[in-house]
Design an enzyme around this catalytic site. Sequence first.
Site: not given
Length: 231
Positions: A85, A194, A196
Amino acid sequence: MRIGVITFPGSLDDRDAQRAVRMAGAEPVALWHGDHDLQNVDAIVLPGGFSYGDYLRAGAIASHAPIMSEVIDAAERGVPVLGICNGFQMLTEAHLLPGGLIRNDHGSFIRRDQTIVVENADTAWTTDFEQGEEIVIPLKNAEGGFIASQTELDRLEGEGRVVFRYSGINPNGSLRDIAGITNERGNVVGLMPHPEHAIEAGFGPDTTLAMRSGIDGLRFFTSAIRALQTV
């Protein structure tokens, strides 16, 4: 295996990225934007957030942070670098990746669990995926529209450097539905979704098996570990 995660003023997902590294089986190393020391890490993550100076252009000021000179040198040596991002925006601003990211075409911040197609499973961050595989990764951005000249887009396509493509819906107006790209060497990858946030059952995206059970993001980090082990 030591993977550094750089914190910039305004980073939101640095701790999440550190946790993802730990869940994948590597040692996370916290790095600071104002330093010139990568602490001999084996790979680097530029996490998501809203870094200082984004009001000028997303990632533009952060790409000139002191530690970025070390990141550029490391990337040119072949060290795996992942930009997520805001980190992706920094990589384009630092010219480690081509193109740029602009305001979403609908003008609004978006947050959704996004299906993306793995177009290139040969980068340092995607070897644990299959080409053509569809995965679900959370997405949250206001300036996620990927742009590049038609010549550059054709080159990215022709060289197999489009790594991820949006599927089902294009959430931000990215040209050719591009969600992530890589450099020529395949060690630097940037994407808007994302990973994560999709590493542990119970906290990830919904799947057909169960709510919040998606862990597709974990394979980004296990891929990097595997790539480093085979060097």
